[in-house]
Motif scaffolding. Structure first.
Motif, PDB file in Angstrom:
ATOM      1  N   UNK A   1       0.843  -1.189   0.000  1.00 46.12           N
ATOM      2  CA  UNK A   1       0.000   0.000   0.000  1.00 46.12           C
ATOM      3  C   UNK A   1       0.884   1.246   0.000  1.00 46.12           C
ATOM      4  N   UNK A   2       0.261   2.365  -0.318  1.00 47.17           N
ATOM      5  CA  UNK A   2       1.044   3.577  -0.556  1.00 47.17           C
ATOM      6  C   UNK A   2       1.737   4.110   0.699  1.00 47.17           C
ATOM      7  N   UNK A   3       1.244   3.729   1.889  1.00 43.02           N
ATOM      8  CA  UNK A   3       1.826   4.240   3.123  1.00 43.02           C
ATOM      9  C   UNK A   3       3.167   3.590   3.453  1.00 43.02           C
ATOM     10  N   UNK A   4       3.443   2.414   2.916  1.00 40.57           N
ATOM     11  CA  UNK A   4       4.684   1.732   3.290  1.00 40.57           C
ATOM     12  C   UNK A   4       5.555   1.321   2.105  1.00 40.57           C
ATOM     13  N   UNK A   5       5.204   1.741   0.889  1.00 42.51           N
ATOM     14  CA  UNK A   5       5.987   1.339  -0.274  1.00 42.51           C
ATOM     15  C   UNK A   5       7.426   1.851  -0.191  1.00 42.51           C
ATOM     16  N   UNK A   6       7.622   3.116   0.223  1.00 38.34           N
ATOM     17  CA  UNK A   6       8.973   3.655   0.310  1.00 38.34           C
ATOM     18  C   UNK A   6       9.766   2.993   1.429  1.00 38.34           C
ATOM     19  N   UNK A   7       9.103   2.689   2.517  1.00 41.08           N
ATOM     20  CA  UNK A   7       9.772   2.011   3.618  1.00 41.08           C
ATOM     21  C   UNK A   7      10.222   0.616   3.183  1.00 41.08           C
ATOM     22  N   UNK A   8       9.365  -0.114   2.464  1.00 43.44           N
ATOM     23  CA  UNK A   8       9.697  -1.462   2.006  1.00 43.44           C
ATOM     24  C   UNK A   8      10.852  -1.456   1.012  1.00 43.44           C
ATOM     25  N   UNK A   9      10.947  -0.417   0.209  1.00 45.75           N
ATOM     26  CA  UNK A   9      11.953  -0.355  -0.850  1.00 45.75           C
ATOM     27  C   UNK A   9      13.188   0.450  -0.439  1.00 45.75           C
ATOM     28  N   UNK A  10      13.250   0.907   0.799  1.00 43.92           N
ATOM     29  CA  UNK A  10      14.421   1.648   1.266  1.00 43.92           C
ATOM     30  C   UNK A  10      14.526   3.056   0.717  1.00 43.92           C
ATOM     31  N   UNK A  11      13.403   3.676   0.382  1.00 45.28           N
ATOM     32  CA  UNK A  11      13.413   5.013  -0.187  1.00 45.28           C
ATOM     33  C   UNK A  11      12.874   6.080   0.766  1.00 45.28           C
ATOM     34  N   UNK A  12      12.582   5.691   2.000  1.00 39.43           N
ATOM     35  CA  UNK A  12      12.031   6.655   2.953  1.00 39.43           C
ATOM     36  C   UNK A  12      12.992   7.811   3.200  1.00 39.43           C
ATOM     37  N   UNK A  13      14.300   7.567   3.062  1.00 43.46           N
ATOM     38  CA  UNK A  13      15.303   8.602   3.323  1.00 43.46           C
ATOM     39  C   UNK A  13      15.216   9.770   2.339  1.00 43.46           C
ATOM     40  N   UNK A  14      14.534   9.584   1.220  1.00 36.22           N
ATOM     41  CA  UNK A  14      14.395  10.676   0.253  1.00 36.22           C
ATOM     42  C   UNK A  14      13.411  11.745   0.720  1.00 36.22           C
ATOM     43  N   UNK A  15      12.602  11.433   1.719  1.00 35.29           N
ATOM     44  CA  UNK A  15      11.737  12.456   2.302  1.00 35.29           C
ATOM     45  C   UNK A  15      10.474  12.755   1.532  1.00 35.29           C
ATOM     46  N   UNK A  16       9.893  11.754   0.850  1.00 32.59           N
ATOM     47  CA  UNK A  16       8.626  11.929   0.133  1.00 32.59           C
ATOM     48  C   UNK A  16       7.593  10.957   0.699  1.00 32.59           C
ATOM     49  N   UNK A  17       6.322  11.270   0.483  1.00 29.53           N
ATOM     50  CA  UNK A  17       5.243  10.362   0.862  1.00 29.53           C
ATOM     51  C   UNK A  17       4.301  10.201  -0.326  1.00 29.53           C
ATOM     52  N   UNK A  18       3.828   8.975  -0.532  1.00 30.02           N
ATOM     53  CA  UNK A  18       2.959   8.675  -1.666  1.00 30.02           C
ATOM     54  C   UNK A  18       1.530   9.077  -1.323  1.00 30.02           C
TER      55      UNK A  18
END
Length: 536
Positions: free
Chosen positions: A166-183
Motif C-alpha cells: 500500500x502507498x503508506x509503506x511502499x517507500x519504507x519497504x523499498x528503502x526510499x524513505x530517506x528521500x523524504x517523500x510520501x505517496x
C-alpha cells in the motif's frame, strides 16, 4: 699482505651471509610486488587507467561532504581501496565496518533548484555534470525504479498487475524513505488492445482490465526545506505487461487534443487516456486520476502559501507517459513549474508536440545510454531524416525528441561487460550506475562513485564476471512460497491494507493538513478514525 687461512675463511663466510641477506631482501620485494599485481591486475584494470582516475578526481573541487567523508576513519579497508584500484569481488563480501554508505550527505539546493530543473536549460550543469544535479537525477531515477520493484507480475498471483504494497509503506519497504517523500495516490492504466489468447494474463482475480502504472508523491516538510519548494512528484512505470508491448508497437501519430498539429504516438496516448465504465480501476483514465490528484495538491499547498513544483519521471514507456502528463499539467496550470526527468525514453510526438512543449515551458532532461536502442524509437528513419531538417523539419509524421539530453556510454564503466545486450543496456539500474559515474563527456568513470554496484545485476547480467555478482538476483525467496505453521508450503496472503482498492474518498483536513485517501481491503475506501482503514 697475505691473509691467514682462518681470516680468509671468515671473510668468505661474511661475504656469503651478506649476499644471502641481499638476495632474501630482493626476493621479498619481488614477492610483495607479485602479490600486489595479482590483487590489482583484474580485467577491469585493463579497461580503466588508475592514473587517469586519480587525475580526474584531483581536478574536481572537493565538496563539503567529500571532506567529511575523509575525516570519517574506517578501521578496515579492502586491498582494492588501499591500492587505489576499482572494486573487486572481495568488496562484495560483508566484512563488517569496511563498507561505506552508498550515498554522500545531502546538500541544501534551495537556492538552485530551478536551475537543476531546467530553468536555464541546464546550461553549464550537464558537461561536466554538477554533483548536486547528479544526486537529484539519481533520486528521481530511484523513484522510477520503485515502480518495477513493487509491481506484482507473478502470473500465478491473484493480484498480478497490482502494486505489492500500500502507498503508506511502499517507500519504507523499498528503502526510499530517506528521500523524504510520501505517496499520495496510485495510478492505474487500461491497456485497450485485443491481446491473443496465449498472451492473456491468467489467474488474475483482482482485475483483468487494469495494471498499476505508478504513483503521485509529495515532498515532506524537511525535504521541501532542503530543495526549496514543495515538490509534487509523479513516477510512471515502464513496459512489463504483454498488452503494453502491443500498445508500444502502435506507432501511428494522432492528435493529443483539439490542436490537430500536435500529434503523439497512438499506443502511448491509448494507455494514458483509455477508460471504461465497466471496469473497477479505470472508470477514470490514468490521465484523469493523476490530474485530479495533482490539481488537489497544488491547490492545497498554494493555499498554505507554499511554492510548488511538479516533477514527472519514468523509464522507457514511463518516460513517454511522463511527457504526456507534463504536457497536460502545464496546459491545465500554466503558472506551475513543470519538469521531466526521464530515462531511456522513446520519441513521443511530432515537431508540433515538441514546439508546443517548448512554448508551454515544460523543461525536459532525457538521460540516454548510447548503446540503448529504445531512445531511437519509434521511427528508425528519424536519424537520417534529421539530416535533411530543412526539408523534413515541419513534417507532422516525423517523430522528434524534446528537451535536453544527458548522454551516457556503457563502455566508460570498468565494471560492465562490453558486449551487445539490448535488454541489459536498457535496464534502469544500469542507467543509474552510469549516471553515478559520469563526470563529463571527456572523462573516464568517476572514481568516487558510491552507488551500490550489485544493483546493476538486479534485473540483468551486465556486470563483469570478476565481481562474482549473480545475474538477475532480485527475486523473492523460494519464489514467493512460505512455510506455514503446519509445515506446508503456501502462497502468503496479502495484508488487508495491501489489497488494491479502486475508489478514493477524502477524509476531512485537520489543523491545516491535506486530506488523506484511506485504502479499504474490500475495494471501497472509507473514512476511518485514527488514520486506519477498515471495511464498512
Amino acid at each position: 699482505m697475505e691473509m691467514s687461512p682462518l681470516t680468509e675463511l671468515t671473510t668468505k663466510r661474511t661475504r656469503s651471509m651478506k649476499t644471502r641477506r641481499s638476495w632474501r631482501l630482493k626476493l621479498n620485494i619481488k614477492k610483495r610486488l607479485r602479490l600486489h599485481l595479482r590483487l590489482s591486475c583484474a580485467r577491469s584494470l585493463r579497461q580503466l587507467s588508475t592514473k587517469r582516475i586519480l587525475d580526474q578526481d584531483s581536478a574536481v573541487k572537493p565538496r563539503e561532504d567529500d571532506k567529511s567523508e575523509k575525516k570519517a576513519c574506517r578501521p578496515h579497508k579492502t586491498l582494492s581501496r588501499l591500492f587505489h584500484v576499482p572494486y573487486t569481488a572481495v568488496d562484495f563480501v560483508d566484512l563488517g565496518d569496511h563498507m561505506t554508505p552508498k550515498m554522500t550527505p545531502k546538500q541544501n539546493i534551495s537556492a538552485m533548484w530551478q536551475e537543476f530543473h531546467g530553468s536555464s536549460n541546464w546550461e553549464n550543469l550537464l558537461d561536466p555534470l554538477h554533483p548536486d544535479l547528479r544526486r537529484e537525477i539519481l533520486k528521481y531515477g530511484e523513484f522510477a525504479e520503485a515502480t518495477y520493484d513493487s509491481f506484482d507480475f507473478d502470473p500465478l498471483s491473484e493480484y498480478c498487475g497490482s502494486c505489492r504494497y500500500n502507498r503508506h509503506k511502499i517507500f519504507e519497504k523499498l528503502g526510499l524513505a530517506e528521500h523524504g517523500y510520501k505517496v499520495k495516490q496510485y495510478i492505474y492504466a487500461l491497456s485497450h488492445v485485443d491481446v491473443p489468447d496465449w498472451l492473456k494474463r491468467s489467474h488474475a482475480m483482482w482485475s483483468k482490465d487494469s495494471n498499476w502504472m505508478g504513483y503521485v508523491a509529495v515532498s515532506r516538510k524537511e525535504e521541501s526545506h532542503r530543495i526549496g519548494r514543495r515538490d509534487i512528484m509523479v513516477a510512471w512505470r515502464g513496459t512489463i505487461a504483454p498488452s503494453e508491448w502491443f500498445s508500444d508497437l502502435r506507432t501511428g501519430l494522432e492528435p493529443i487534443d483539439d490542436n490537430t498539429n500536435v500529434k503523439v504516438q497512438e499506443g502511448f496516448l491509448g494507455i494514458y487516456k483509455s477508460k471504461d465504465e465497466l471496469t473497477r480501476y479505470n472508470k477514470l483514465s490514468a490521465s484523469e486520476q493523476v490530474m485530479q490528484e495533482v490539481l488537489r495538491l497544488v491547490n492545497f499547498y498554494r493555499g498554505n502559501g507554499e511554492e510548488v513544483s511538479l516533477t514527472v519521471t519514468g523509464h522507457s514507456l514511463g518516460g513517454a507517459l511522463a511527457l504526456l502528463n507534463a504536457y497536460e499539467a502545464k496546459t491545465a496550470i500554466p503558472d506551475l513549474f513543470v519538469s521531466v526527468i526521464s530515462f531511456g525514453a522513446p520519441r513521443v510526438g511530432n515537431i508540433g508536440f515538441k514546439e508546443k512543449l517548448d512554448e508551454l515551458g515544460v523543461k525536459t532532461l532525457r538521460v540516454v545510454v548510447k548503446q540503448d536502442v529504445v531512445p531511437k524509437l519509434p521511427g528508425l528513419m528519424n536519424k537520417m531524416l534529421n539530416k535533411f531538417h530543412g526539408l523534413t523539419g515541419k513534417l507532422n509524421w516525423v517523430y522528434r525528441h524534446v528537451g535536453n539530453q544527458l548522454k551516457l556510454d556503457a563502455f566508460t564503466s570498468p565494471y560492465l561487460k562490453h558486449e551487445s545486450d539490448l535488454s541489459g543496456c536498457h535496464n534502469l539500474e544500469l542507467y543509474l550506475h552510469l549516471t553515478d559515474g559520469f563526470l563529463s563527456s571527456s572523462s573516464t568513470y568517476r572514481w568516487s562513485a558510491r552507488r551500490d554496484l550489485a544493483l546493476v545485476n538486479k534485473g540483468s547480467g551486465m556486470l563483469i564476471e570478476d565481481l562474482k555478482i549473480p545475474e538477475f538476483w532480485y527475486e523473492f525467496p523460494y519464489k514467493g512460497l512460505v512455510l506455514n505453521k503446519h509445515g506446508r508450503w503456501v502462497k502468503p496472503g496479502r495484508q488487508p491494507e495491501d489489497i488494491p482498492s479502486p475508489l478514493g474518498i477524502e477524509t476531512p483536513s485537520k489543523h491545516g493538513r491535506e486530506p488523506e485517501h484511506i485504502p479499504s481491503p474490500l475495494g471501497i475506501e472509507t473514512p476511518s478514525k485514527h488514520g486506519r482503514s477498515g471495511p464498512f
